[in-house]
Scaffold this motif. Structure first.
Motif, mmCIF file in Angstrom:
data_model
loop_
_atom_site.group_PDB
_atom_site.id
_atom_site.type_symbol
_atom_site.label_atom_id
_atom_site.label_comp_id
_atom_site.label_asym_id
_atom_site.label_seq_id
_atom_site.Cartn_x
_atom_site.Cartn_y
_atom_site.Cartn_z
ATOM 1 N N GLU A 199 0.789 -1.230 0.000
ATOM 2 C CA GLU A 199 0.000 0.000 0.000
ATOM 3 C C GLU A 199 0.823 1.283 0.000
ATOM 4 O O GLU A 199 0.266 2.369 -0.126
ATOM 5 C CB GLU A 199 -0.928 0.011 1.223
ATOM 6 N N SER A 253 0.483 4.441 4.112
ATOM 7 C CA SER A 253 -0.511 3.619 4.813
ATOM 8 C C SER A 253 -0.085 3.288 6.233
ATOM 9 O O SER A 253 -0.921 2.976 7.082
ATOM 10 C CB SER A 253 -0.764 2.325 4.033
ATOM 11 N N ARG A 286 -1.804 5.917 8.489
ATOM 12 C CA ARG A 286 -3.246 6.180 8.402
ATOM 13 C C ARG A 286 -3.801 6.449 9.799
ATOM 14 O O ARG A 286 -3.470 5.752 10.752
ATOM 15 C CB ARG A 286 -3.983 4.989 7.795
ATOM 16 N N LYS A 302 -9.514 1.054 2.845
ATOM 17 C CA LYS A 302 -8.607 0.595 1.792
ATOM 18 C C LYS A 302 -9.341 0.538 0.455
ATOM 19 O O LYS A 302 -10.577 0.555 0.392
ATOM 20 C CB LYS A 302 -8.073 -0.804 2.119
#
Length: 341
Positions: free
Chosen positions: A93, A97, A100, A170
């Motif tokens: 990702e 990520s 996040r 996601k």
């Protein structure tokens, strides 16, 4: 007054409230923000392992790893699996990520830390006066910790809900092969969507599980005060703490870390329940988990009791050192306020 005494602030009650709020909050908040930033990857991993984010991946790997092996071997494999998944986040990702939900974490750590220690510190002074009992009793520490946990959880739940939603968000592959981008653009967009789709009450999903988390807060702080009291009764340790600030910090930090470890091992399942209850609605708009009991039963039925401890390794690596640093700072700042040399 000895260094470890629970009645740490000598000033009158009203003045000590003012001092706690305006003087103690900055160092706690700064430490909390640094911890949130440095441990963000572990926080993302923990939240995902608590949810059903990696359910299919873990289910596929489980038979190969856990059949006919010792407990020690199983633990080592679990530890390796945890970090394999952590490193895969970056590869699959991208590095962003790993951070996040950092915005809500940094936003929430200041009020959460301030409210928690403000409530806890002042309840330790207020309850003995109201109840007419010794302020050094475990019951006073437990009651103060429980009050602090309820107040903090209620005040900051919307922030942590947004953080959880962002960490679990996601891209998804649609039935036609196209890729749907993440549902939420940022924290503000998440708040707007939650209110539009679920109402203001949606911001308080998982609050009852947070109240169960008061058990962990209570165990942590009550155990810490008890360990601290035991240290105060040990002449050698007390002498070292009074003569050497480094030794004092290590002793208090060790007591805080040990008490946090005990509390986490006992009360951890509430963390998983809270994360599941905060998950975004399914594709059809329905909530898979609607309440604490329903969530508990469904998880045990579909995934087994072990699911209640998902993400435990990442959680312990993140929170035990953090607790040691935070409470060590708390005690040292109080010492300075008391005018100790």
């Amino acid at each position: 007054m000895d260094t470890f005494n629970s009645r740490s602030v000598r000033s009158p009650f009203t003045l000590s409230i003012f001092m706690d709020w305006h003087v103690l909050t900055p160092p706690y908040s700064a430490g909390g923000m640094a911890t949130a930033l440095l441990t963000s990857p572990l926080d993302v991993l923990r939240t995902r392992l608590q949810s059903d984010f990696y359910r299919s991946q873990l289910k596929t790997a489980a038979p190969a790893h856990h059949a006919n092996i010792s407990i020690a071997r199983s633990f080592l494999l679990h530890f390796r699996e945890t970090f394999d998944i952590l490193f895969s986040i970056h590869r699959v990702e991208g590095w962003r990520s790993l951070f996040r939900g950092l915005g809500p974490s940094l936003t929430g750590v200041v009020p959460a830390t301030a409210i928690k220690f403000y409530a806890y510190g002042n309840c330790k002074r207020l309850y003995p006066e109201l109840l007419g009992c010794d302020p050094n009793t475990t019951s006073i520490h437990a009651l103060s910790a429980a009050t602090a946990g309820v107040v903090t959880g209620t005040a900051t739940n919307p922030i942590w809900l947004v953080k959880t939603r962002l960490q679990l968000d996601k891209s998804q592959v649609q039935a036609d092969g196209s890729i749907r981008p993440p549902q939420y653009r940022n924290s503000l967009d998440c708040v707007k969507q939650v209110i539009q789709q679920e109402g203001v009450r949606g911001l308080y999903r998982g609050l009852m599980a947070s109240y169960l988390g008061v058990i962990e807060t209570t165990l942590h702080l009550a155990a810490y005060e008890r360990i601290k009291f035991m240290v105060a009764q040990h002449p050698q340790l007390e002498g070292k703490a009074q003569s050497n600030e480094v030794s004092q910090g290590l002793i208090l930090g060790g007591a805080a870390g040990l008490s946090k470890l005990i509390a986490v091992l006992i009360a951890y399942p509430h963390e998983v329940l809270r994360t599941r209850l905060r998950q975004a609605p399914m594709a059809d708009g329905r909530q898979k988990y609607t309440g604490v009991i329903q969530c508990l039963r469904l998880m045990v039925k579909e995934e087994g009791v072990a699911a209640l401890y998902g993400g435990l390794t990442a959680h312990m690596i993140r929170t035990v050192p953090s607790a040691a640093i935070t409470l060590g700072t708390y005690e040292l700042v109080l010492k300075l306020l008391n005018g100790h040399p």
